[in-house]
Every structure is written in structure tokens, then in C-alpha cells.
Scaffold this active site. Structure first.
Site, PDB file in Angstrom:
ATOM      1  N   ARG A  26       0.861  -1.192   0.000  1.00 54.54           N
ATOM      2  CA  ARG A  26       0.000   0.000   0.000  1.00 54.54           C
ATOM      3  C   ARG A  26       0.893   1.237   0.000  1.00 54.54           C
ATOM      4  O   ARG A  26       1.947   1.232   0.628  1.00 54.54           O
ATOM      5  CB  ARG A  26      -0.863  -0.039   1.258  1.00 54.54           C
ATOM      6  CG  ARG A  26      -1.908   1.012   1.368  1.00 54.54           C
ATOM      7  CD  ARG A  26      -2.831   0.751   2.552  1.00 54.54           C
ATOM      8  NE  ARG A  26      -3.690  -0.400   2.273  1.00 54.54           N
ATOM      9  CZ  ARG A  26      -3.999  -1.346   3.154  1.00 54.54           C
ATOM     10  NH1 ARG A  26      -3.530  -1.307   4.379  1.00 54.54           N
ATOM     11  NH2 ARG A  26      -4.783  -2.340   2.802  1.00 54.54           N
ATOM     12  N   ASN A  90      -0.442  -1.068  13.018  1.00 49.03           N
ATOM     13  CA  ASN A  90       0.087  -2.110  12.140  1.00 49.03           C
ATOM     14  C   ASN A  90       1.300  -2.760  12.791  1.00 49.03           C
ATOM     15  O   ASN A  90       2.241  -2.069  13.157  1.00 49.03           O
ATOM     16  CB  ASN A  90       0.576  -1.495  10.817  1.00 49.03           C
ATOM     17  CG  ASN A  90      -0.534  -0.856  10.033  1.00 49.03           C
ATOM     18  OD1 ASN A  90      -1.448  -1.528   9.579  1.00 49.03           O
ATOM     19  ND2 ASN A  90      -0.463   0.458   9.870  1.00 49.03           N
ATOM     20  N   ASP A 106       4.788  -4.695   6.265  1.00 47.61           N
ATOM     21  CA  ASP A 106       3.547  -4.934   6.992  1.00 47.61           C
ATOM     22  C   ASP A 106       3.440  -6.436   7.283  1.00 47.61           C
ATOM     23  O   ASP A 106       3.519  -7.250   6.374  1.00 47.61           O
ATOM     24  CB  ASP A 106       2.362  -4.469   6.133  1.00 47.61           C
ATOM     25  CG  ASP A 106       1.041  -4.670   6.818  1.00 47.61           C
ATOM     26  OD1 ASP A 106       0.629  -5.846   6.972  1.00 47.61           O
ATOM     27  OD2 ASP A 106       0.395  -3.680   7.193  1.00 47.61           O
ATOM     28  N   ASP A 108       0.785  -8.052   8.669  1.00 50.32           N
ATOM     29  CA  ASP A 108      -0.605  -8.521   8.704  1.00 50.32           C
ATOM     30  C   ASP A 108      -1.370  -8.222   9.984  1.00 50.32           C
ATOM     31  O   ASP A 108      -2.508  -7.778   9.920  1.00 50.32           O
ATOM     32  CB  ASP A 108      -0.705 -10.036   8.424  1.00 50.32           C
ATOM     33  CG  ASP A 108       0.179 -10.487   7.288  1.00 50.32           C
ATOM     34  OD1 ASP A 108       0.088  -9.884   6.202  1.00 50.32           O
ATOM     35  OD2 ASP A 108       0.990 -11.412   7.479  1.00 50.32           O
ATOM     36  N   ASP A 110      -2.937  -6.500  13.118  1.00 48.07           N
ATOM     37  CA  ASP A 110      -3.305  -5.114  13.410  1.00 48.07           C
ATOM     38  C   ASP A 110      -4.027  -5.087  14.744  1.00 48.07           C
ATOM     39  O   ASP A 110      -4.654  -6.075  15.139  1.00 48.07           O
ATOM     40  CB  ASP A 110      -4.255  -4.562  12.339  1.00 48.07           C
ATOM     41  CG  ASP A 110      -3.658  -4.624  10.943  1.00 48.07           C
ATOM     42  OD1 ASP A 110      -2.608  -4.011  10.730  1.00 48.07           O
ATOM     43  OD2 ASP A 110      -4.249  -5.301  10.076  1.00 48.07           O
ATOM     44  N   ASP A 123      -6.827  -9.796  12.150  1.00 44.55           N
ATOM     45  CA  ASP A 123      -6.132 -10.421  11.023  1.00 44.55           C
ATOM     46  C   ASP A 123      -5.168 -11.543  11.399  1.00 44.55           C
ATOM     47  O   ASP A 123      -4.182 -11.786  10.705  1.00 44.55           O
ATOM     48  CB  ASP A 123      -5.411  -9.360  10.172  1.00 44.55           C
ATOM     49  CG  ASP A 123      -6.367  -8.299   9.654  1.00 44.55           C
ATOM     50  OD1 ASP A 123      -7.536  -8.630   9.385  1.00 44.55           O
ATOM     51  OD2 ASP A 123      -5.951  -7.142   9.535  1.00 44.55           O
ATOM     52  N   GLU A 126      -4.989 -14.045   8.482  1.00 44.82           N
ATOM     53  CA  GLU A 126      -4.130 -13.543   7.402  1.00 44.82           C
ATOM     54  C   GLU A 126      -2.654 -13.704   7.785  1.00 44.82           C
ATOM     55  O   GLU A 126      -1.830 -14.100   6.970  1.00 44.82           O
ATOM     56  CB  GLU A 126      -4.451 -12.067   7.145  1.00 44.82           C
ATOM     57  CG  GLU A 126      -3.693 -11.467   5.994  1.00 44.82           C
ATOM     58  CD  GLU A 126      -3.967  -9.968   5.814  1.00 44.82           C
ATOM     59  OE1 GLU A 126      -3.256  -9.364   4.996  1.00 44.82           O
ATOM     60  OE2 GLU A 126      -4.863  -9.406   6.481  1.00 44.82           O
TER      61      GLU A 126
END
Length: 181
Positions: A26, A90, A106, A108, A110, A123, A126
Site C-alpha cells: 500500500r 500495524n 507490513d 498482517d 493489526d 487479522d 491472514e
């Protein structure tokens, strides 16, 4: 990598997050630097263009203060909404700044913190999927788990970006001093 390692106050810089495999995750088009030291960068943004890894774009809805640290494996976004301050944290590598952008990986996980102080770890599915697919080492897993604990302590003790004074000072600074940049 550029020579510059600390972004200058008042400058607008990009923020780029990556995944463990090196792929872009991102990009925030610009964040105004409110403070830059050897260890901490504090920035502010509002209505910032964000580009996702698949090319989709969106614009942030509210003013936010961002907090990055060179020694902790997390960063914090403080979002100002009508009903209070929300935090999106994050779990990530410590940031680097190369003169082009603030960059981090990152990982994953959070933590979302609500105005009433309640928080949730998000998450985990994830994280486990990417840990397997991208081969996060046991060392990285242990570091991230430790930093989840540190982050939860900061939240509960209202330390760092979770301190009420932090919010007041940096929101006021962003709203007044840096509007002209």
C-alpha cells in the site's frame, strides 16, 4: 538507498508498505512531517490518496496523525472522527526513510483501538496464512508476538501515541502550523 535518513519537518513524503516477500502492499501519496528524529517520525495527513497493491485507489476520510519508530515493530495511525480518536496499529518492521519515502514491511496483524480504550487484535488468520506462504522465520514470529504485547501495554498505560497529550499536541500542530505547507 538515499543518504537522507530523517525526513525534515514540513516536508511531504510518501509512505510505502511492503509485504515480507518484497511486494508493494500500500502507498499513501503524502504525509506532512511534523517531527523527525533519529528514532521517531510523526506525520499528519488528511484526504490522502492511497494506492493498493492491485492498483485500486481510495482517499482517507479523516485527518490522521501517524507515528513510526525505528526500534519497535509497529506503527500507529491516530484517526480523528466525530465520535473520538480511533487508532489503527500495524505490526510491521521498524521504518526506514531513504529520502524518497518512509518504508516498512507490513506483517498482517493489526490492533484497532476505539475511543473508549477497548481494543481488538485483527487479522490473525491472514498472519498465519502469510507466515506459511512467505516463510516468516520463528525469530520474526517471536519479535512480532513480543511487540503485540508491548503495543497492548502502551494502549493500556496510555503511553506514546496513546497518551491524551500526544493527540492534543500533534493534532493542534498539524491543524495550525502545517496547513500552509
Amino acid at each position: 538507498m538515499g543518504v537522507e535518513s530523517i525526513p525534515k519537518e514540513g516536508n511531504k513524503v510518501r509512505v510505502q508498505s511492503y509485504k515480507h516477500d518484497g511486494s508493494i502492499h500500500r502507498v499513501w501519496s503524502e504525509t506532512t512531517i511534523l517531527k523527525g528524529t533519529d528514532h521517531v517520525v510523526i506525520g499528519g495527513n488528511n484526504r490522502t490518496l492511497v494506492t493498493e497493491s492491485d492498483g485500486r485507489t481510495w482517499v482517507t476520510r479523516e485527518p490522521a496523525i501517524v507515528y513510526f519508530h525505528t526500534e519497535y515493530w509497529f506503527n500507529v495511525i491516530c484517526m480523528f472522527r466525530e465520535d473520538g480518536v480511533y487508532y489503527y496499529c500495524n505490526l510491521s518492521s521498524p521504518y526506514v526513510y531513504d529520502g524518497e519515502a518512509i518504508k516498512y514491511i507490513d506483517y498482517d496483524l493489526d490492533i484497532k483501538v476505539y475511543p473508549d480504550g477497548k481494543y481488538h487484535l485483527l487479522d490473525e488468520d491472514e498472519y498465519h496464512l502469510h507466515k506459511e506462504r512467505m516463510g516468516y522465520s520463528e525469530d520474526i514470529d517471536a519479535i512480532l508476538r513480543r511487540n503485540v504485547d508491548v503495543l497492548q501495554q502502551w494502549i493500556e498505560r496510555k503511553k506514546g501515541p496513546f497518551a491524551p497529550d500526544f493527540i492534543k499536541v500533534w493534532q493542534n500542530r498539524f491543524n495550525s502550523d502545517f496547513k500552509s505547507y
